[in-house]
Enzyme design. Sequence first.
Site, PDB file in Angstrom:
ATOM      1  CB  SER A 119      -0.910  -0.013   1.230  1.00 31.51           C
ATOM      2  OG  SER A 119      -1.688   1.145   1.224  1.00 31.51           O
ATOM      3  N   GLY A 120       0.609   2.146  -0.920  1.00 28.35           N
ATOM      4  CA  GLY A 120       1.358   3.399  -0.983  1.00 28.35           C
ATOM      5  C   GLY A 120       2.598   3.320  -1.847  1.00 28.35           C
ATOM      6  CB  THR A 124      -3.499   3.979  -7.710  1.00 31.71           C
ATOM      7  OG1 THR A 124      -3.978   2.911  -6.886  1.00 31.71           O
ATOM      8  CG2 THR A 124      -4.661   4.689  -8.338  1.00 31.71           C
ATOM      9  CG  ASN A 169      -1.761   5.645  -0.670  1.00 28.39           C
ATOM     10  OD1 ASN A 169      -1.740   6.859  -0.842  1.00 28.39           O
ATOM     11  ND2 ASN A 169      -1.863   4.773  -1.654  1.00 28.39           N
ATOM     12  CB  SER A 172      -5.170   3.674   0.611  1.00 29.36           C
ATOM     13  OG  SER A 172      -4.956   2.300   0.540  1.00 29.36           O
ATOM     14  CB  SER A 173      -6.798   1.252  -4.297  1.00 32.15           C
ATOM     15  OG  SER A 173      -5.950   2.057  -5.067  1.00 32.15           O
ATOM     16  N   GLY A 396      -2.780  -2.792  -2.123  1.00 29.58           N
ATOM     17  CA  GLY A 396      -1.504  -3.422  -1.801  1.00 29.58           C
ATOM     18  C   GLY A 396      -1.497  -4.032  -0.410  1.00 29.58           C
ATOM     19  CD  GLU A 398      -4.491  -2.204   3.765  1.00 30.99           C
ATOM     20  OE1 GLU A 398      -4.162  -1.169   3.149  1.00 30.99           O
ATOM     21  OE2 GLU A 398      -5.667  -2.486   4.048  1.00 30.99           O
TER      22      GLU A 398
HETATM   23  N1  LIG Z   1       5.339   7.992  -9.984  1.00 30.02           N
HETATM   24  C1  LIG Z   1       5.015   8.780  -8.975  1.00 30.02           C
HETATM   25  N2  LIG Z   1       5.383  10.074  -8.984  1.00 30.02           N
HETATM   26  C2  LIG Z   1       5.065  10.862  -7.983  1.00 30.02           C
HETATM   27  N3  LIG Z   1       4.389  10.491  -6.897  1.00 30.02           N
HETATM   28  C3  LIG Z   1       3.992   9.208  -6.812  1.00 30.02           C
HETATM   29  C4  LIG Z   1       4.278   8.290  -7.853  1.00 30.02           C
HETATM   30  N4  LIG Z   1       3.760   7.100  -7.516  1.00 30.02           N
HETATM   31  C5  LIG Z   1       3.165   7.294  -6.300  1.00 30.02           C
HETATM   32  N5  LIG Z   1       3.298   8.544  -5.901  1.00 30.02           N
HETATM   33  C6  LIG Z   1       2.796   9.136  -4.635  1.00 30.02           C
HETATM   34  O1  LIG Z   1       2.488   8.086  -3.781  1.00 30.02           O
HETATM   35  C7  LIG Z   1       1.129   8.097  -3.391  1.00 30.02           C
HETATM   36  C8  LIG Z   1       0.610   6.694  -3.287  1.00 30.02           C
HETATM   37  O2  LIG Z   1       0.585   6.095  -4.544  1.00 30.02           O
HETATM   38  P1  LIG Z   1      -0.599   5.107  -4.970  1.00 30.02           P
HETATM   39  O3  LIG Z   1      -1.905   5.632  -4.545  1.00 30.02           O
HETATM   40  O4  LIG Z   1      -0.385   4.832  -6.394  1.00 30.02           O
HETATM   41  O5  LIG Z   1      -0.233   3.855  -4.139  1.00 30.02           O
HETATM   42  P2  LIG Z   1      -0.867   2.418  -4.251  1.00 30.02           P
HETATM   43  O6  LIG Z   1       0.259   1.495  -4.501  1.00 30.02           O
HETATM   44  O7  LIG Z   1      -1.966   2.433  -5.225  1.00 30.02           O
HETATM   45  O8  LIG Z   1      -1.392   2.170  -2.812  1.00 30.02           O
HETATM   46  P3  LIG Z   1      -2.690   1.392  -2.349  1.00 30.02           P
HETATM   47  O9  LIG Z   1      -2.354  -0.024  -2.362  1.00 30.02           O
HETATM   48  O10 LIG Z   1      -2.884   1.908  -0.982  1.00 30.02           O
HETATM   49  O11 LIG Z   1      -3.763   1.782  -3.252  1.00 30.02           O
HETATM   50  C9  LIG Z   1       0.456   8.914  -4.478  1.00 30.02           C
HETATM   51  O12 LIG Z   1      -0.707   9.520  -3.984  1.00 30.02           O
HETATM   52  C10 LIG Z   1       1.510   9.907  -4.843  1.00 30.02           C
HETATM   53  O13 LIG Z   1       1.511  10.962  -3.955  1.00 30.02           O
HETATM   54 MG   LIG Z   2      -3.860   2.224  -5.151  1.00 29.81          MG
END
Ligand SMILES: Nc1ncnc2c1ncn2[C@@H]1O[C@H](COP(=O)(O)OP(=O)(O)OP(=O)(O)O)[C@@H](O)[C@H]1O
Ligand SMILES: [Mg+2]
Length: 1035
Positions: A119-120, A124, A169, A172-173, A396, A398
């Site tokens: 997660s994070g 996404t 996050n 977070s999805s 992800g 967590e």
């Molecule tokens: N390529 C990137 N460039 C800049 N910031 C990023 C990037 N990838 C992620 N982030 C930052 O990290 C945060 C978390 O990313 P994201 O929501 O994609 O995580 P996730 O893997 O989908 O987590 P979850 O499993 O909780 O959904 C984003 O809101 C953003 O602020």
């Molecule tokens: Mg996500």
Amino acid sequence: MQKGKAKLGQLDLEGALIARDRVGIQDFVLLDAHNSETAFLDNLKKRFSEDLIYTYIGTLLISVNPYKVLDIYTKKQMDLYMGVNFFELPPHIYALADNAYHTMLMEANNHFILISGESGAGKTEASKKILQYYAVSCPSITLLDTVRDRMLMSNPVLEAFGNAKTMKNDNSSRFGKYMDIQFDSQGDAVGGHILSYLLEKSRVVHQNHGERNFHIFYQLVEGGEEDLLRHLGLEKDTKHYCYLVQGESPNVNSINDKNDWKTVKNALSVIDFDANDIEHLFGIIASVLHLGNVQFGGDTIGYAILNSNAELRWVSKLLEVHFQVLHEALTYRKIEAKSEEVLSPFTIDHAVYARDALAKAIYSRTFTWLVNRINKSLENKDSSRKTVIGLLDIYGFEVFSVNSFEQFCINFCNEKLQQLFIQLTLKAEQEDYEAEGIGWEPVQFFNNKIICDLVEEKHRGIISVLDEECLRPGDATDLTFLEKLEQRMGNHPHFVTHKLADKKTRKTLERGDFRLLHYAGEVTYCVVGFIDKNNDLLYKNIKDVMCLSKNPIIQECFPATEADSRRPETVATQFKNSLLRLTEILTAKEAWYVRCLKSNDNKQPGKFDEVLVRHQVKYLGLMEHLRVRRAGFAYRRRYDIFLQRYKALCPATWPHWRGVPSDGVEKLVQHLGYQPDEYKMGRTKIFIRYARTLFATEDAFEICKHELATRIQAKYKGYRAKGEFRKQKEAATKIETCWRGVQARKERERRAWAVKVIKKFIKGYMTRREAKTTDNSEYLAFVRQSYLNRLKDNLPKTVLDKTTWLTPPPVVKETSSILRQLHTRMMVRNYVRGITPQKKAQLQQKVVTSAIFKGKKESYPQSIPVPFMDTRINEQDINMRVLQTIRHERIKYRIPVVKYDRNGCKPRQRQLILTQAAVYLAEEAKIKQRVDYVSLKGVSVSNLGDSIMILHVTCGDPKQKGDLVLQCDHLFEALTKLAMLANKQNNIKVVQGSIKFEIQVGKESCVDFSTGQEPMVYKGKNGNLMVVAPQIKSR
Ligand SMILES: Nc1ncnc2c1ncn2[C@@H]1O[C@H](COP(=O)(O)OP(=O)(O)OP(=O)(O)O)[C@@H](O)[C@H]1O
Ligand SMILES: [Mg+2]
């Protein structure tokens, strides 16, 4: 699948080769210390510190969350990566997306991109970047632009409804999402379809400290327009709603609910939501908030009663259900006893439970409805064949301080994806080596199947045990469930509870906990709520109430048929089955992987927490993946492709290798001096052990490339020039052909014209004497004109030319004769005008000559063209004395003559001088004889061609000399001058035969003339002067 994967795997290797001097190594496969986790981390860190967040392991993309906005997702970057192979540019998510896309187009098969990480970690974000790439970069036709927009816009909507701030996050999805992007055979994105997985609905009614409910609630309350809020009965204050305050974290820096509200509203309109849909949808969202504020008090015997009707009235209004019925459903339970239905009042706890269950059910079903609605708007109804690229972005792994049923499901899901990854990569890779017949040490990797089995195994897994507890009659509780687990899983190495743990571990566990040793680390789950959440029961009368709703969305979410249906499957089983179906969907496609790593736990930009990253590298199996990928060989490549790239390095293989590729590669590497331990020849691929071997080859290739480029350039230029020449030649031929055509057509026209003219001409000729017609008058005009034209060029040049004159055709006979006269006159006139006074005098003399001699003397005709001179002896050749003597008489003419003696007939050279008054015969200084013109009786000449003249002189005195017999070369000239000066034109006689002359007074002699071969003058036997004149050929 292997084909595409292998191809790209090789390409990106070369990319790393070219760019290896950039920061770190772009592809871990080329890392020399490939067994060293530290080297692996160092490389990641080095690149991360330069904001290079992407690195490859073959085709697998590692992405490290930078927690800051990087300038690498621009349109320019997209263009850069479009259609370019991995190896040509630094690693990027666009490169992966582009390669998946092009492989899909090339091989016409389906693909999916599995994005994983805790997660994070950035899953996404990665999936959004990929979607944007396809939306922007794929070819487009206007019609499809709406599909693209909808695809893009589905993201903010689903994120608003399905994402929330967690401790891990801010976005977070809280649901799993698998999205198919459909492409037609041209590569146009033409449609899409989304599958959603298990929304974490407990969040609707409860949030842990520091977390929030789903974004949409805050967006509506913070951003909603006054009118809308009034219509929904909402206050503009999130603190007012019980469902929004539990986490005590309504405002987050990284989230701007007001702006997001606008984005969502706009997105909804793009996805084709009309005002009604929006009103109903937000009516439901508001109803959940009102529901959360419905509070119960207890009556005297402890049964639940509503504290206030106000909130529930709003709920009933917004959900369009009858207030009373809803009120009853939330405070009474309907028990079916035999044929009767009995209402049993709820305790406060029950009422709260029923309320929350309703809120969760409404929200989660509306979410499902939303996904379906989006799917409808993304649907492509065209039945033509399509290929898809699936994007899997799931919640992800967590670990929270308290983990419940939701985390259990989420982590199980990640466990399953890890298993899928292992199956598709590690195992497949090892099989690749076996298939190639390359001996190698099997790589040990942790296979998490054991954990998957622990959770999902039929009849034995945790889910089975949970289901059993949920379904069995009697008082099943969370604790009885835990006991069952302890009984069944007692010795499982990945399962531990307070009771089962050793002393040390026991300290870290509560009595109601169980701990799973997941692939990504251990997670302690609190069993409280497992049974309820798994059952997910909604009291039947509440369900019935919902079925009666007039709100069309609620009607779809609670279909009337459901009210009587059997007990549904438990949540865990449903989830397990949906993951099974997902695995099936994925295994039927070709896989691409993005492994997201979290750089630190504090969402801090630029911070690289080595321990955290090391842990992720470990549990994601990246080292194993790398090791298997290399299996002792840094590089491997299909023979044909290897040969194609490096064939220029060996004369035997350049420019073409005609034999089997493997033989060509063997030749090539021998030429390059590869040592036997440096490479292995597989069945279809060459395996190179050390990266440095390949670097050397690549360096050689770099140098060679320049030479090649020059050569190719030269060849190409030649080819272009040749092509140009050929083109020009073709053009020339074409022009020539056209020109010939034009000429031929002209010629044909000319001939046709000529035929016409000739025909007319002939006809005109044949009828020339007949009455005037067009034909013959044209013919005659032509004859006239042509005659005159010819005549113009053939006129006589002199008056004397009497022969030159074109014979005229009859029609211009008269004209011709007139013209002839005119022309003659004109010539005469011109001639006359051209005569000078000298010439005139000369001609006058010639006229005199003619009058005297014409037709009389034979030599006359020859004299005509010879012009007369003024004199034949220069003045200085006359003796001065003579001159002095006669000058006063004015000398008019001088000529040398021969004088024949009167007796002896001897010739004597004398000068004949004519003056105004007399003829003188002089010899040097002496004047031999003077003949006054008065005493000149006349002159005789013969009729022959001789030049003798006899001047007859009046002799009164015997002493006086007699007639003169002279020979003069210019006889006519001299006589004419004499005749004119002496006015003796009529006294000059042309005599035939002999001429008598007086020697002295009374003494005569004779000159006899004859003709002969040779002209002569001599004294004849008779004493006469004999003159033989030359015979003159008559002309
Ligand atoms: N390529 C990137 N460039 C800049 N910031 C990023 C990037 N990838 C992620 N982030 C930052 O990290 C945060 C978390 O990313 P994201 O929501 O994609 O995580 P996730 O893997 O989908 O987590 P979850 O499993 O909780 O959904 C984003 O809101 C953003 O602020
Ligand atoms: Mg996500």
